[in-house]
Design a protein around this motif. Structure first.
Motif, short mmCIF file in Angstrom:
data_model
loop_
_atom_site.label_atom_id
_atom_site.label_comp_id
_atom_site.label_asym_id
_atom_site.label_seq_id
_atom_site.Cartn_x
_atom_site.Cartn_y
_atom_site.Cartn_z
N TYR A 175 0.85 -1.19 0.00
CA TYR A 175 0.00 0.00 0.00
C TYR A 175 0.89 1.25 0.00
CZ TYR A 175 -3.58 -3.38 1.28
OH TYR A 175 -4.41 -4.46 1.29
N ARG A 176 0.52 2.23 -0.80
CA ARG A 176 1.33 3.42 -0.93
C ARG A 176 0.54 4.72 -0.74
NH1 ARG A 176 4.50 0.40 -0.02
NH2 ARG A 176 6.51 -0.08 -1.00
N ARG A 177 -0.75 4.68 -0.94
CA ARG A 177 -1.56 5.90 -0.83
C ARG A 177 -2.39 5.81 0.46
NH1 ARG A 177 -2.08 3.85 -5.73
NH2 ARG A 177 -4.29 3.27 -5.43
N LEU A 178 -1.69 5.98 1.57
CA LEU A 178 -2.30 5.79 2.88
C LEU A 178 -2.97 7.07 3.37
CD1 LEU A 178 -0.21 3.40 2.73
CD2 LEU A 178 -0.17 3.50 5.21
N ALA A 179 -4.07 6.88 4.08
CA ALA A 179 -4.76 7.98 4.75
C ALA A 179 -4.98 7.61 6.21
CB ALA A 179 -6.09 8.29 4.06
N LEU A 180 -5.29 8.60 7.02
CA LEU A 180 -5.43 8.40 8.47
C LEU A 180 -6.80 8.86 8.93
CD1 LEU A 180 -3.84 7.73 11.18
CD2 LEU A 180 -3.50 10.20 11.36
N ALA A 181 -7.43 8.05 9.77
CA ALA A 181 -8.66 8.45 10.45
C ALA A 181 -8.41 8.34 11.95
CB ALA A 181 -9.83 7.56 10.04
N THR A 182 -8.70 9.39 12.68
CA THR A 182 -8.41 9.40 14.11
C THR A 182 -9.51 10.13 14.88
OG1 THR A 182 -6.76 10.06 15.77
CG2 THR A 182 -7.05 11.54 13.90
N GLY A 183 -9.57 9.86 16.16
CA GLY A 183 -10.41 10.66 17.02
C GLY A 183 -9.72 11.98 17.31
N ALA A 191 -4.24 8.98 20.97
CA ALA A 191 -4.49 9.22 19.54
C ALA A 191 -3.34 10.01 18.93
CB ALA A 191 -5.81 9.96 19.36
N GLY A 192 -2.81 10.97 19.70
CA GLY A 192 -1.68 11.75 19.22
C GLY A 192 -0.43 10.91 19.05
N GLU A 193 -0.16 10.03 20.02
CA GLU A 193 1.00 9.15 19.93
C GLU A 193 0.90 8.24 18.71
OE1 GLU A 193 3.77 8.74 21.92
OE2 GLU A 193 3.26 10.60 22.96
N ARG A 194 -0.28 7.72 18.46
CA ARG A 194 -0.48 6.83 17.32
C ARG A 194 -0.34 7.58 16.01
NH1 ARG A 194 -5.78 3.93 20.14
NH2 ARG A 194 -4.62 3.16 21.96
N THR A 195 -0.85 8.80 15.97
CA THR A 195 -0.70 9.62 14.76
C THR A 195 0.76 9.90 14.48
OG1 THR A 195 -2.86 10.67 15.09
CG2 THR A 195 -1.27 11.85 13.73
N GLU A 196 1.52 10.21 15.52
CA GLU A 196 2.95 10.48 15.34
C GLU A 196 3.69 9.24 14.85
OE1 GLU A 196 4.56 12.15 18.89
OE2 GLU A 196 3.20 13.86 18.88
N GLY A 197 3.30 8.06 15.36
CA GLY A 197 3.94 6.82 14.89
C GLY A 197 3.65 6.56 13.43
N TYR A 198 2.42 6.79 13.02
CA TYR A 198 2.01 6.63 11.62
C TYR A 198 2.82 7.57 10.71
CZ TYR A 198 -1.06 7.89 7.64
OH TYR A 198 -1.56 8.20 6.40
N LEU A 199 2.90 8.84 11.10
CA LEU A 199 3.62 9.82 10.28
C LEU A 199 5.12 9.51 10.22
CD1 LEU A 199 1.81 13.09 11.44
CD2 LEU A 199 1.55 11.91 9.24
N ALA A 200 5.69 9.06 11.33
CA ALA A 200 7.11 8.73 11.36
C ALA A 200 7.43 7.57 10.42
CB ALA A 200 7.54 8.40 12.78
#
Length: 332
Positions: A175-183, A191-200
């Motif tokens: 997969y190359r065109r990833l998007a994120l859904a979060t609370g 949620a912030g920690e998980r978002t940061e892990g995804y972006l990293a």
């Protein structure tokens, strides 16, 4: 000589040794005999387990979680309950509703009841809440996360690393065109920690992050379908997305269900991954790829450490990482 030494010598848990010393009849005969033999061999003379606990104890353990709706936090509470039942403690539970301001009020209310120990989900608190926890004069276990600045005891896992590993796993699958859904993301919350892990993970792979969406309906199963419709609209408007990573399990479940109702094929049109592994994740169609959180284990380990504290067997702060597991299923 401590009870923990007797337990080790007898080859049983401290909990079992405690139950034997209290004369509970439900302990297996072999375990009971082993504990009594070890106590005699080591010269252990109990001052009654109840008497060895902190004097004038309330018999209450305060537990603060974001919600009891859904199986993950409920499993954590079950792990706590199963452990403290052996010590004749009762739980007093408060819900923070994912709101650190509300959490502060809950802490203040529960501390007034003078619990013997406090277990709280998360490490992000208001300054006043931290002050209340530090000044309560009882052991405090923070669970569900890791931090370099614990109040006392930590039993959790790295939300950052779990999201990082899931994102890298999705990239490894092509997969190359990833998007994120979060609370809603508050700096420092899960949620912030998980978002940061995804972006990293995307940054390390040299991939530019795709669009993202903040979903307001994420606390409860019945509202997850509303959130799923929001996510389905988002996917419709961003049709180039080939994979959606949801930092909350209920967002992911709602998205899978909503996509199915709209004729969007998962994973044919878009792959979906979640975070939590609640019971519904394995029974929806398609079943959900997700990060399995060891909720029961966190509750059990935190309770065991606190029980040892209350028995006077240890006084040192402890940091425990229970880890996590990537569960690859049909949705991605």
């Amino acid at each position: 000589m401590r009870l923990i030494d007797v337990a080790r010598s007898a080859g049983v848990s401290t909990m079992t040794a405690s139950r034997v010393m209290r004369g509970e009849p439900t302990v297996a005969v072999a375990s009971r005999d082993a504990v009594h033999a070890a106590a005699a061999r080591l010269g252990y003379v109990p001052n009654q387990v109840a008497g060895s606990l902190r004097s004038q104890r309330s018999g209450i353990i305060a537990v603060i979680v974001p919600t009891l709706t859904g199986s993950v936090f409920a499993e954590t509470v079950r792990g706590i309950t199963d452990t403290f039942d052996a010590y004749d403690y009762q739980l007093m539970i408060g819900e923070s509703s994912y709101d650190i301001e509300r959490e502060e009020k809950v802490i203040a209310a529960l501390v007034q009841r003078r619990p013997d120990a406090i277990i709280i989900a998360g490490v992000k608190h208001t300054p006043q809440a931290r002050s209340l926890l530090r000044s309560a004069g009882v052991p405090v276990a923070e669970i569900w996360d890791q931090t370099t600045h614990p109040i006392d005891i930590i039993v959790g896992f790295s939300n950052f690393q779990a999201a990082y590993d899931m994102t890298r796993g999705l990239l490894d699958k092509g997969y190359r065109r990833l998007a994120l859904a979060t609370g809603p993301v508050i700096p420092g919350n899960r949620a912030g920690e998980r978002t940061e892990g995804y972006l990293a993970a995307l940054k390390d792979a040299g991939i530019h992050p795709g669009p993202s969406i903040v979903v307001p309906y994420y606390n409860f199963l019945d509202s997850s379908l509303k959130g799923g419709n929001v996510v389905a609209d988002f996917l419709r408007d961003n049709s180039s997305i080939d994979c959606l990573f949801c930092t909350n399990e209920l967002i992911a479940i709602g998205a899978v269900v909503a996509c199915g109702r709209r004729g969007v094929k998962v994973p044919g049109d878009v792959a979906i991954a979640g975070f939590g592994d609640v019971e519904a994740a394995s029974i929806i169609t398609p079943d959900l790829t997700t990060v399995k959180i060891r909720g029961f284990e966190m509750g059990r380990r935190a309770a065991e450490i606190l029980a040892r504290r209350l028995l006077g067997e240890t006084s040192e702060p402890e940091i425990v990482d229970v880890g996590y597991e990537l569960k690859w299923r049909s949705s991605a």
